[in-house]
Design an enzyme around this catalytic site. Structure first.
Site, PDB file in Angstrom:
ATOM      1  N   LYS A  80       0.890  -1.293   0.040  1.00  0.00           N
ATOM      2  CA  LYS A  80      -0.129   0.099  -0.073  1.00  0.00           C
ATOM      3  C   LYS A  80       0.838   1.361  -0.040  1.00  0.00           C
ATOM      4  O   LYS A  80       1.908   1.318   0.780  1.00  0.00           O
ATOM      5  CB  LYS A  80      -0.508  -0.115   1.189  1.00  0.00           C
ATOM      6  CG  LYS A  80      -1.971   0.915   1.457  1.00  0.00           C
ATOM      7  CD  LYS A  80      -2.784   0.955   2.576  1.00  0.00           C
ATOM      8  CE  LYS A  80      -3.902   1.929   2.589  1.00  0.00           C
ATOM      9  NZ  LYS A  80      -4.957   1.469   3.616  1.00  0.00           N
ATOM     10  N   SER A 155      -9.439   2.588   2.497  1.00  0.00           N
ATOM     11  CA  SER A 155      -8.677   3.088   1.746  1.00  0.00           C
ATOM     12  C   SER A 155      -7.484   2.208   1.102  1.00  0.00           C
ATOM     13  O   SER A 155      -6.700   2.671   0.368  1.00  0.00           O
ATOM     14  CB  SER A 155      -7.691   3.921   2.642  1.00  0.00           C
ATOM     15  OG  SER A 155      -6.986   3.086   3.923  1.00  0.00           O
ATOM     16  N   SER A 179     -10.814   0.130   6.353  1.00  0.00           N
ATOM     17  CA  SER A 179     -10.014   0.307   5.233  1.00  0.00           C
ATOM     18  C   SER A 179      -9.320  -0.842   4.569  1.00  0.00           C
ATOM     19  O   SER A 179      -8.902  -0.928   3.316  1.00  0.00           O
ATOM     20  CB  SER A 179      -8.849   1.451   5.439  1.00  0.00           C
ATOM     21  OG  SER A 179      -9.287   2.596   5.589  1.00  0.00           O
TER      22      SER A 179
END
Length: 466
Positions: A80, A155, A179
């Site tokens: 990420k 996210s 997320s």
């Protein structure tokens, strides 16, 4: 033969061990897949192709000498864009860090690399992970691979979309208000929010903050457990790191919910739920009953989590991002920081009382039930152009956070929670079911999720991309 990029990570490992495929060949296959489909979904935002191939060739050389580097030997992984990767650009989805290259790996990266993983690059995220819709001013929006007009969630939306498309074998994510779980639900993959401290994190500003956690994402529950076995374990960088290592998650998962007593909450105590999501998640209790569990619909009251979550979140944003130039960050980050600057000592005291009361109430709840299941998200994937969900089944949402309550109320419980594929709406949009257990019972969640996954096989339905 199934394309190697669509195999599970554990299946890929079997081929690597048997030398039926090399790490270089597997990495090349994933790089080709990124080239084929990433332009449609915008999930991988920084690619490290040459470095990945060099890492893969070294691993092949090691194996030729009889050296197996670890449980992830040769598996491609994308991290990420909130996760620091030495020598690879890490923007945090922010214009402020658009060209930033870290000098040190985050702990999850160090552990994955030490276990033999090959780093492909970085996956998209909203600015500083703010919100459950992956869009930012550096790279734009990530689109849902099951319908390119829809959001991939967030996210960790880039991670979820990349996994669904076969662009990476494994991915990391992070979860404060959903997320990990929300994008897993939107993209038909698996995301585990571990018990806080299971995967230690590092913070320069809020080391005692327990709402945000790193965790694994994968196409199958067994793959998520595999990654967890590597990234879990004590580290002195976190004051609440759990002492246990990840070995409990390393072996084959023993599926089964037989004899479990499971609580089913279709709305977590009165939250509005889109009828399409409600219809899909309502099928989960019958599946678990058929596997030998006793499932009871329950009435919950998690409303104390609302004020507690918002207060702690706002405080953390002010503590972590309050010194940044307000004019250089996006509106969601700016709003959170503004809310945090208003938090008083009395607010924090109230939030602590609410969270404590809820913790004890849910502790008694889990004396009766082994597992709680509920919707992950209150809505299916929404239009990618929309900044956030403004209405659910006729109920207006007051701000960009409100539609995520089914995820962030669970974050307050200090509990492990997984999103597992549960089915599809009539439009073909994925929907996940959320499985939650008592704090520290991560293995219970994984075993139940594995049993559900094997019984339903929804995660095997791949997106309709070339």
């Amino acid at each position: 033969m199934t394309e190697p990029v669509h195999l599970s990570a554990t299946e890929m490992l079997g081929l690597l061990r048997a030398r039926e495929i090399s790490a270089a060949e597997l990495t090349e296959a994933h790089l080709r897949r990124i080239d084929e489909v990433n332009g449609q979904v915008n999930a991988v935002v920084t690619l490290s192709a040459d470095r990945a191939m060099d890492e893969a060739r070294r691993l092949d050389d090691d194996l030729a000498r009889g050296v197996w580097r670890g449980p992830l030997h040769g598996l491609p992984i994308a991290f990420k864009d909130l996760t620091d990767t030495v020598g690879i650009r890490t923007t945090y989805g922010s214009r402020l860090f658009a060209e930033y290259v870290p000098r040190e790996d985050a702990l999850v990266v160090k552990r994955a690399r030490a276990a033999g993983a090959v780093t492909l690059g970085k996956t998209n995220t909203p600015e500083f992970g703010t919100g459950s819709h992956t869009v930012n001013e550096v790279f734009g929006a990530t689109r849902n691979p099951y319908d390119l007009t829809r959001s991939a969630g967030g996210s960790s939306g880039g991670a979820a979309a990349a996994l669904a498309c076969g662009m990476t074998a494994l991915a990391d994510g992070s979860d404060m208000g959903g997320s990990l779980r929300n994008p897993a639900s939107f993209c038909n993959v698996v995301g585990l929010r571990p018990t806080p401290g299971r995967v230690p994190d590092f913070s320069r500003a809020a080391a005692w903050f327990t709402l945000g956690v790193p965790g694994p994402m994968a196409r199958t529950v067994a793959d998520a457990a595999l990654l967890l076995s590597v990234i879990a374990g004590f580290a002195p960088t976190s004051p609440f790191a759990i002492r246990e290592d990840g070995s409990a998650f390393a072996g084959p998962l023993q599926p089964g919910v037989e004899g479990m007593r499971i609580a089913w909450s279709p709305d977590l105590g009165g939250l509005p739920v889109d009828p399409r999501t409600a219809e899909v998640t309502a099928r989960a209790p019958a599946v678990l009953t058929g596997l030998g569990a006793t499932v009871e619909q329950v009435e919950l009251n998690l409303s104390d989590a609302e004020d507690a979550f918002r207060t702690y979140r706002a405080w953390q944003y002010a503590a972590t991002y309050g010194e940044l130039d307000d004019h250089l960050v996006g509106p969601n980050v700016r709003w959170n920081v503004e809310q945090g600057r208003k938090v008083t000592a009395a607010d924090l005291a109230r939030a602590e009382r609410l969270r404590t009361r809820l913790f004890h109430r849910m502790s008694r709840f889990f004396d009766t039930y082994d597992l709680l299941i509920a919707p992950v998200s209150q809505v299916p994937p929404f239009p990618v152009e929309d900044p956030y969900v403004t209405e659910i089944d006729g109920t207006p949402m007051p701000d960009y956070l409100a539609w995520m309550r089914s995820a962030y109320w669970i974050s307050v419980l200090h509990a492990p929670a997984a999103s597992v594929p549960c089915g599809f709406t009539p439009e073909g949009w994925p929907v996940g079911v959320q499985m939650i257990a008592r704090p520290f019972e991560d293995l219970t969640v994984l075993r139940a999720a594995h049993a559900f996954e094997r019984a339903t096989r929804h995660g095997e339905r791949r997106p309709p991309l070339g």
